[in-house]
Design a protein around this motif. Structure first.
Motif, mmCIF file in Angstrom:
data_model
loop_
_atom_site.group_PDB
_atom_site.id
_atom_site.type_symbol
_atom_site.label_atom_id
_atom_site.label_comp_id
_atom_site.label_asym_id
_atom_site.label_seq_id
_atom_site.Cartn_x
_atom_site.Cartn_y
_atom_site.Cartn_z
ATOM 1 N N GLN A 87 -1.827 45.078 50.772
ATOM 2 C CA GLN A 87 -1.925 43.742 51.350
ATOM 3 C C GLN A 87 -0.880 42.801 50.746
ATOM 4 O OE1 GLN A 87 -4.642 45.508 50.141
ATOM 5 N NE2 GLN A 87 -5.221 46.181 52.200
ATOM 6 N N GLU A 88 -0.625 42.943 49.446
ATOM 7 C CA GLU A 88 0.409 42.115 48.814
ATOM 8 C C GLU A 88 1.797 42.534 49.276
ATOM 9 O OE1 GLU A 88 -1.746 40.849 44.628
ATOM 10 O OE2 GLU A 88 -0.994 42.897 44.830
ATOM 11 N N ILE A 89 2.005 43.830 49.470
ATOM 12 C CA ILE A 89 3.289 44.299 50.004
ATOM 13 C C ILE A 89 3.519 43.732 51.403
ATOM 14 C CG2 ILE A 89 4.558 46.343 50.783
ATOM 15 C CD1 ILE A 89 3.082 47.893 48.515
ATOM 16 N N ASP A 90 2.482 43.769 52.244
ATOM 17 C CA ASP A 90 2.603 43.218 53.597
ATOM 18 C C ASP A 90 2.898 41.724 53.574
ATOM 19 O OD1 ASP A 90 2.180 45.635 54.947
ATOM 20 O OD2 ASP A 90 0.004 45.373 54.984
ATOM 21 N N ALA A 91 2.247 41.013 52.667
ATOM 22 C CA ALA A 91 2.379 39.555 52.634
ATOM 23 C C ALA A 91 3.690 39.099 52.002
ATOM 24 C CB ALA A 91 1.205 38.950 51.865
ATOM 25 N N LEU A 92 4.192 39.850 51.010
ATOM 26 C CA LEU A 92 5.319 39.379 50.216
ATOM 27 C C LEU A 92 6.626 40.100 50.513
ATOM 28 C CD1 LEU A 92 3.508 39.262 46.747
ATOM 29 C CD2 LEU A 92 3.952 37.329 48.272
ATOM 30 N N GLY A 93 6.566 41.308 51.051
ATOM 31 C CA GLY A 93 7.739 42.160 51.120
ATOM 32 C C GLY A 93 7.853 42.985 49.850
ATOM 33 N N MET A 94 8.620 44.071 49.906
ATOM 34 C CA MET A 94 8.635 45.014 48.799
ATOM 35 C C MET A 94 9.285 44.462 47.535
ATOM 36 S SD MET A 94 7.715 47.738 47.427
ATOM 37 C CE MET A 94 7.022 48.732 48.749
ATOM 38 N N THR A 95 10.368 43.716 47.670
ATOM 39 C CA THR A 95 11.033 43.222 46.465
ATOM 40 C C THR A 95 10.107 42.319 45.665
ATOM 41 O OG1 THR A 95 13.226 43.370 47.471
ATOM 42 C CG2 THR A 95 12.993 41.919 45.579
ATOM 43 N N ALA A 96 9.465 41.381 46.332
ATOM 44 C CA ALA A 96 8.549 40.475 45.640
ATOM 45 C C ALA A 96 7.323 41.228 45.118
ATOM 46 C CB ALA A 96 8.119 39.345 46.565
ATOM 47 N N ALA A 97 6.860 42.226 45.864
ATOM 48 C CA ALA A 97 5.716 43.013 45.409
ATOM 49 C C ALA A 97 6.076 43.828 44.174
ATOM 50 C CB ALA A 97 5.228 43.921 46.526
ATOM 51 N N LEU A 98 7.277 44.381 44.144
ATOM 52 C CA LEU A 98 7.731 45.098 42.957
ATOM 53 C C LEU A 98 7.764 44.184 41.742
ATOM 54 C CD1 LEU A 98 10.664 47.368 44.195
ATOM 55 C CD2 LEU A 98 8.636 48.126 42.959
ATOM 56 N N ARG A 99 8.291 42.978 41.951
ATOM 57 C CA ARG A 99 8.342 42.040 40.830
ATOM 58 C C ARG A 99 6.935 41.704 40.352
ATOM 59 N NH1 ARG A 99 8.369 36.937 38.747
ATOM 60 N NH2 ARG A 99 10.113 36.558 37.302
ATOM 61 N N LEU A 100 6.017 41.490 41.277
ATOM 62 C CA LEU A 100 4.648 41.175 40.916
ATOM 63 C C LEU A 100 4.039 42.292 40.082
ATOM 64 C CD1 LEU A 100 2.193 39.271 41.293
ATOM 65 C CD2 LEU A 100 1.673 40.550 43.387
ATOM 66 N N ALA A 101 4.220 43.540 40.524
ATOM 67 C CA ALA A 101 3.673 44.683 39.793
ATOM 68 C C ALA A 101 4.327 44.817 38.420
ATOM 69 C CB ALA A 101 3.859 45.964 40.601
ATOM 70 N N ALA A 102 5.644 44.600 38.360
ATOM 71 C CA ALA A 102 6.358 44.717 37.089
ATOM 72 C C ALA A 102 5.912 43.647 36.094
ATOM 73 C CB ALA A 102 7.860 44.636 37.319
#
Length: 234
Positions: A87-102
């Motif tokens: 859901q976060e990947i869908d909402a943010l896009g992969m680059t922002a989701a990667l940063r969030l996870a990191a």
């Protein structure tokens, strides 16, 4: 195939040039999967000799990865995992989701690192973190290789657990990547709550296309890179 074991060369360079005391290696897994989170591991190893056989998780068999992870989780100075949900990947896009996870992984460490070695050529982390990107860092840098193995094993276990409620998708064997069984289940049953609904594969599902969410350009690009049977390799 023979391979050169990872070293502390990059970490030593960062320490010498910046005075950093604590350097974390960071790697991700699940970027190109169709289901499940993207997972990032941050690992701090110091400059000790690594366990025998440590390398990029993609070069190891599942059994070897699992055995090595048991050793690594005791051997590393510290490690932490961060996840970004579908859901976060869908909402943010992969680059922002990667940063969030990191960031979640790095902030989960007992002590904030002074510098980060990030696998790949793109710095998806950015300020205020001091980042050194290293292409194939998961093969050449000890801390990144350790993060690679731990992230892969832990995410695979997570997908296997998620798959108990959706056995038709065989998440226990494909880790959310587009295997033939996974594709067939999607066409017949439609996406589960663990699928990324903004991705282009939804366009090829006539019965379920109406469920597709607006896509992000970076997510679509990442999907394209890893959408050819690379079953759980990343």
């Amino acid at each position: 195939m023979p391979y050169e074991p990872p070293t502390h060369r990059v970490e030593r360079s960062i320490r010498a040039l910046t005075g950093a005391r604590l350097v974390a290696g960071v790697d991700e897994v699940g970027r190109g999967a169709w289901a499940g989170p993207v997972t990032v591991c941050a690992a701090v190893t110091g400059l000790r000799r690594p366990p025998e056989g440590l390398t990029d998780s993609k070069l190891l068999t599942p059994l070897r990865r699992a055995a090595l992870t048991e050793v690594l989780t005791d051997w590393v100075t510290s490690y932490a995992l961060g996840h970004a949900s579908p859901q976060e990947i869908d909402a943010l896009g992969m680059t922002a989701a990667l940063r969030l996870a990191a960031v979640r992984a790095l902030e989960g460490l007992p002590e904030r690192p002074d510098a980060v070695i990030l696998d790949g050529k793109h710095d998806y982390l950015g300020a205020p973190w001091q980042v050194r990107t290293v292409i194939k860092g998961d093969q050449s840098c000890v801390a990144v290789a350790a993060a690679s193995v731990i992230a892969k094993v832990r995410r695979d276990a997570m997908l296997a657990e998620l798959g108990t409620a959706h056995p038709e998708f065989a998440f226990d064997s494909n880790a959310g990547y587009p295997s033939p069984v996974h594709r067939a289940a999607l066409a017949e049953l439609g996406p589960t709550p663990h699928h990324r609904l903004s991705w282009a594969y939804m366009d090829a599902l006539p019965r379920w296309r109406h469920l597709k969410l607006p896509s992000h350009r970076d997510a679509a690009a990442d999907e394209t890179l890893e959408d050819a049977g690379q079953l759980g390799m990343f």
